[in-house]
Design a protein around this motif. Sequence first.
Motif, mmCIF file in Angstrom:
data_model
loop_
_atom_site.group_PDB
_atom_site.id
_atom_site.type_symbol
_atom_site.label_atom_id
_atom_site.label_comp_id
_atom_site.label_asym_id
_atom_site.label_seq_id
_atom_site.Cartn_x
_atom_site.Cartn_y
_atom_site.Cartn_z
ATOM 1 N N VAL A 195 6.253 17.907 -2.383
ATOM 2 C CA VAL A 195 6.871 17.825 -3.511
ATOM 3 C C VAL A 195 6.330 16.676 -4.409
ATOM 4 O O VAL A 195 6.023 16.973 -5.346
ATOM 5 C CB VAL A 195 8.596 17.823 -3.720
ATOM 6 N N ASN A 196 6.259 15.682 -3.765
ATOM 7 C CA ASN A 196 5.792 14.292 -4.444
ATOM 8 C C ASN A 196 4.873 13.723 -3.638
ATOM 9 O O ASN A 196 5.033 13.144 -2.526
ATOM 10 C CB ASN A 196 6.951 13.360 -4.824
ATOM 11 N N ILE A 197 3.536 13.649 -3.976
ATOM 12 C CA ILE A 197 2.539 13.181 -2.992
ATOM 13 C C ILE A 197 2.701 11.773 -2.948
ATOM 14 O O ILE A 197 2.125 11.272 -2.144
ATOM 15 C CB ILE A 197 1.019 13.793 -3.568
ATOM 16 N N TRP A 198 2.974 11.086 -4.073
ATOM 17 C CA TRP A 198 3.195 9.641 -3.931
ATOM 18 C C TRP A 198 4.254 9.125 -3.059
ATOM 19 O O TRP A 198 3.820 8.063 -2.688
ATOM 20 C CB TRP A 198 3.495 9.178 -5.547
ATOM 21 N N LYS A 205 0.749 0.191 -1.000
ATOM 22 C CA LYS A 205 -0.361 -0.366 0.077
ATOM 23 C C LYS A 205 -1.479 -0.107 -0.507
ATOM 24 O O LYS A 205 -1.734 0.518 -1.681
ATOM 25 C CB LYS A 205 -0.362 0.602 1.251
ATOM 26 N N LYS A 206 -2.538 -1.263 -0.031
ATOM 27 C CA LYS A 206 -3.920 -1.227 -0.706
ATOM 28 C C LYS A 206 -4.620 0.059 -0.652
ATOM 29 O O LYS A 206 -5.044 0.495 -1.576
ATOM 30 C CB LYS A 206 -4.533 -2.544 -0.313
ATOM 31 N N GLU A 207 -4.837 0.645 0.673
ATOM 32 C CA GLU A 207 -5.550 1.814 0.906
ATOM 33 C C GLU A 207 -4.856 2.445 2.019
ATOM 34 O O GLU A 207 -4.428 1.811 2.994
ATOM 35 C CB GLU A 207 -6.860 1.379 1.021
ATOM 36 N N GLN A 208 -4.698 3.868 2.132
ATOM 37 C CA GLN A 208 -4.530 4.533 3.091
ATOM 38 C C GLN A 208 -5.479 5.558 3.352
ATOM 39 O O GLN A 208 -5.972 6.083 2.474
ATOM 40 C CB GLN A 208 -2.992 5.173 2.712
ATOM 41 N N LYS A 209 -5.821 5.993 4.612
ATOM 42 C CA LYS A 209 -6.776 7.100 4.906
ATOM 43 C C LYS A 209 -5.538 8.353 5.268
ATOM 44 O O LYS A 209 -4.591 8.095 5.587
ATOM 45 C CB LYS A 209 -7.458 6.553 6.285
ATOM 46 N N PHE A 210 -6.121 9.428 5.151
ATOM 47 C CA PHE A 210 -5.525 10.659 5.557
ATOM 48 C C PHE A 210 -6.646 11.638 6.117
ATOM 49 O O PHE A 210 -7.688 11.771 5.807
ATOM 50 C CB PHE A 210 -4.639 11.151 4.482
ATOM 51 N N GLY A 228 -9.966 11.625 3.834
ATOM 52 C CA GLY A 228 -9.727 11.140 2.421
ATOM 53 C C GLY A 228 -9.154 9.670 2.711
ATOM 54 O O GLY A 228 -8.804 9.213 3.449
ATOM 55 N N SER A 229 -8.913 9.191 1.388
ATOM 56 C CA SER A 229 -8.428 8.079 1.326
ATOM 57 C C SER A 229 -7.541 8.159 0.000
ATOM 58 O O SER A 229 -7.838 8.709 -1.127
ATOM 59 C CB SER A 229 -9.278 6.767 1.147
ATOM 60 N N ILE A 230 -6.414 7.031 -0.297
ATOM 61 C CA ILE A 230 -5.802 7.047 -1.612
ATOM 62 C C ILE A 230 -5.812 5.447 -1.788
ATOM 63 O O ILE A 230 -5.443 4.678 -0.920
ATOM 64 C CB ILE A 230 -4.445 7.650 -1.655
ATOM 65 N N THR A 231 -6.320 5.036 -3.070
ATOM 66 C CA THR A 231 -6.504 3.665 -3.338
ATOM 67 C C THR A 231 -5.825 3.347 -4.681
ATOM 68 O O THR A 231 -6.450 3.608 -5.400
ATOM 69 C CB THR A 231 -7.895 3.205 -3.206
ATOM 70 N N PRO A 232 -4.723 2.662 -4.501
ATOM 71 C CA PRO A 232 -3.832 2.129 -5.853
ATOM 72 C C PRO A 232 -4.699 0.814 -6.233
ATOM 73 O O PRO A 232 -5.289 -0.026 -5.368
ATOM 74 C CB PRO A 232 -2.401 1.822 -5.435
ATOM 75 N N VAL A 233 -4.839 0.745 -7.646
ATOM 76 C CA VAL A 233 -5.404 -0.298 -8.205
ATOM 77 C C VAL A 233 -4.526 -1.097 -9.163
ATOM 78 O O VAL A 233 -4.010 -0.600 -9.713
ATOM 79 C CB VAL A 233 -6.829 0.201 -9.231
ATOM 80 N N PHE A 234 -4.604 -2.533 -8.888
ATOM 81 C CA PHE A 234 -3.494 -3.196 -9.567
ATOM 82 C C PHE A 234 -4.041 -4.373 -10.572
ATOM 83 O O PHE A 234 -5.304 -4.731 -9.941
ATOM 84 C CB PHE A 234 -2.486 -3.776 -8.584
ATOM 85 N N ASP A 235 -3.565 -4.586 -11.555
ATOM 86 C CA ASP A 235 -4.136 -5.960 -12.300
ATOM 87 C C ASP A 235 -3.523 -7.051 -11.874
ATOM 88 O O ASP A 235 -3.072 -7.303 -10.582
ATOM 89 C CB ASP A 235 -3.490 -5.684 -13.849
ATOM 90 N N LEU A 240 0.449 -1.415 -11.394
ATOM 91 C CA LEU A 240 -0.326 -0.475 -11.070
ATOM 92 C C LEU A 240 -1.030 -0.121 -12.213
ATOM 93 O O LEU A 240 -0.597 0.340 -13.376
ATOM 94 C CB LEU A 240 0.626 0.658 -10.479
ATOM 95 N N LYS A 241 -2.320 0.243 -12.249
ATOM 96 C CA LYS A 241 -3.188 0.409 -13.236
ATOM 97 C C LYS A 241 -3.674 1.867 -13.084
ATOM 98 O O LYS A 241 -3.811 2.539 -13.878
ATOM 99 C CB LYS A 241 -4.301 -0.620 -13.373
ATOM 100 N N SER A 242 -4.108 2.119 -11.769
ATOM 101 C CA SER A 242 -4.756 3.536 -11.680
ATOM 102 C C SER A 242 -4.609 3.581 -10.032
ATOM 103 O O SER A 242 -4.343 2.813 -9.290
ATOM 104 C CB SER A 242 -6.026 3.368 -12.225
ATOM 105 N N ILE A 243 -5.027 5.141 -9.685
ATOM 106 C CA ILE A 243 -5.041 5.602 -8.472
ATOM 107 C C ILE A 243 -6.208 6.247 -8.191
ATOM 108 O O ILE A 243 -6.483 7.284 -8.783
ATOM 109 C CB ILE A 243 -3.901 6.368 -8.053
ATOM 110 N N VAL A 244 -7.088 6.035 -7.079
ATOM 111 C CA VAL A 244 -8.190 6.677 -6.860
ATOM 112 C C VAL A 244 -7.884 7.534 -5.711
ATOM 113 O O VAL A 244 -7.728 6.971 -4.496
ATOM 114 C CB VAL A 244 -9.336 5.863 -6.851
#
Length: 480
Positions: A195-198, A205-210, A228-235, A240-244
Motif C-alpha cells: 500500500v505504501n512503498i515508503w 536511512k541513507k540508502e537501501q538495497k532490495f 535495486g536501491s532507494i536513496t533519499p537525498v537530504f539538504d 528530505l529533498k528528493s528520493i532516487v
Amino acid sequence: MSRVKILIVEDAQLIAVHLQKILQNANYEIIGRAVSYDEVMDICKKKVPDIVLMDIMIEGEKDGIETAIELKEKYDLPIIYLTALTDGITIERAKMTNPYGYLMKPFQEEQVVTLLEMAIHKFTVENKLRESEEKFKAAVASISEALIVVNEDFTINYINKSAEDISGLSLEEIEGHIFTEAFQFLDYATHEHIVNIWKYFNIDKKEQKFDSLYLLHPSGKKVPIGDGSITPVFDDKKLLKSIVLTFKDITQKLKNDQKLKEIEKTKLSAIIEGQEMERARIAREIHDGLGQTLNAIKLNINPLLNAPDKARAEVDLKNLIGEAIMETGRISENLLPSKLKDFDIATCLLSLANQKNDKLNISFESTEVKHDQIGINKKINLYRIAQESISNAIKHAEAKNLNIQLRGENKSLVMTIEDDGHGFDVANRKEKLLEGHHGLQNIEDRVQIMNGIIDIESNANLGTVIIVEVPYDGTKIAKV
C-alpha cells in the motif's frame, strides 16, 4: 576571441544608426539592420546573430514580438526589446517571449552596453546549464537500469527510458503525479499489494538495497524487478529533498536462475544415475564373471575330494581359481586402471590410444611434459576426460579419426583432443545437459576440479576440438 554578433531591428533610422555606433565603439560586430520581419529573416538566413535588439513596433504585418517568437523557435536567440511603449498589454505580450531585458527609448550609451553584457552573460550561463542538463539526461536515459526521481512532496520529477519501458508509463503522462498512485508494487513472495512503498522502505536511512518486488504494469502484468536501491537525498538541514529509485527488470535473470537450478538438478541426477549404473555394471560383472567362477570352484571342491583322478581335478580347480583372479583384475582395472598408479599420464594415454577399436582410429603425441608434477588425481581426471571424449566421438560425432596431444608449458599441462566427426552448437551445450547428454558436462566438471580451463570449438564440417589446460601440482594458471 570572436566578437559578439548583433542584429539591430529598428524602423527609426536615426535610432538605428546611433545604436550601431555605440555598439561598434564597444567592439561588437553589427551583422545588419532591419526594419521588418522579412528583412530580419533574410539577414538571419545569411548569418545568424548572437543577440537581437528588437524594436516592438516595426514595419510590416508582424510586429517585433511576433518576429521575436519566430527567431527563438528557429534559432534560439536572446532578445532585448527596444521600446518607448509602457502600456501593460504590450509588456505582458513581450514577457511571454522571455526577453533578456528592455531598453526604454531614449536610452544612454552606458545603459545599452551594460544591458548587453548582462544579457550575453545570462544567455551563456543558461546555455551551459542547458547543455549540462541535456548531457546528464542523455547519460541517465542511456543507462540500462530504471531510474526514478521523486520530489520531496512525493510527486514524480523524472523517469528515464528504461523505467518507461519496464513500467509501461511515460514521463509525460505521470510527471507531477503522486508516486504511489502512478506506481503499484507487490510483495514478491505473497503477491500482495504494497500500500505504501515508503513504509516498505525506511526512507530515513541513507540508502537501501532490495532484491525482488513485482511492479504492476498497466496491462495487469506483474513485472519482477530487483537489483535495486532507494536513496533519499537530504539538504544541509537534514530535510528530505528528493528520493532516487533504481532497479532492473529481472525476468531474464529469474529464468536464467531457474535454468541453472534445473541444470544443477540434472547434474545431480546424472551423478546419482551414473553411480547407480556403475554399481549395476560392477554387480553384473561380479555376478556374471567372478560369481560364476567362484560358484564353479565351490561345486568342484567336493568332487575333488572323492575324485579317482585327483590330479586332473586339482588342475581344473587351479584353472578356475586363475580365472577368478583374472576376472578380479579386470574388474579392478575398469574401476581404476593399475597403469595410472604405475606409469606416467603420457604412457597411459598412449595405451588407451593403442587399444583396438574398430570404429575409431586414435593417435597420440606427447612433448615436454613434467610428469613428476602430475599427481594421481590429475592423471585419473585427464585419463577419464580422454575416455569420455573417445566415447562421445564414437557415439555422437560418428568420427573416423581422433588425435590426442599432450603438451607441457612452463606452469601447466595442455591436452588437446581433436576429432573429425559431426560438430555441435557449443553455445547450446547447457541445453544438451537438460536433454540428458552428460558427457561434456562431466569433462567440464573434471576440469573445474583440477582448477583448469577448457575451450571447446566445434564445426559441423570440421569436427570438434577440446583444449584442456590444467596447472602442474603446486602452481596456478591465470584464467581469462
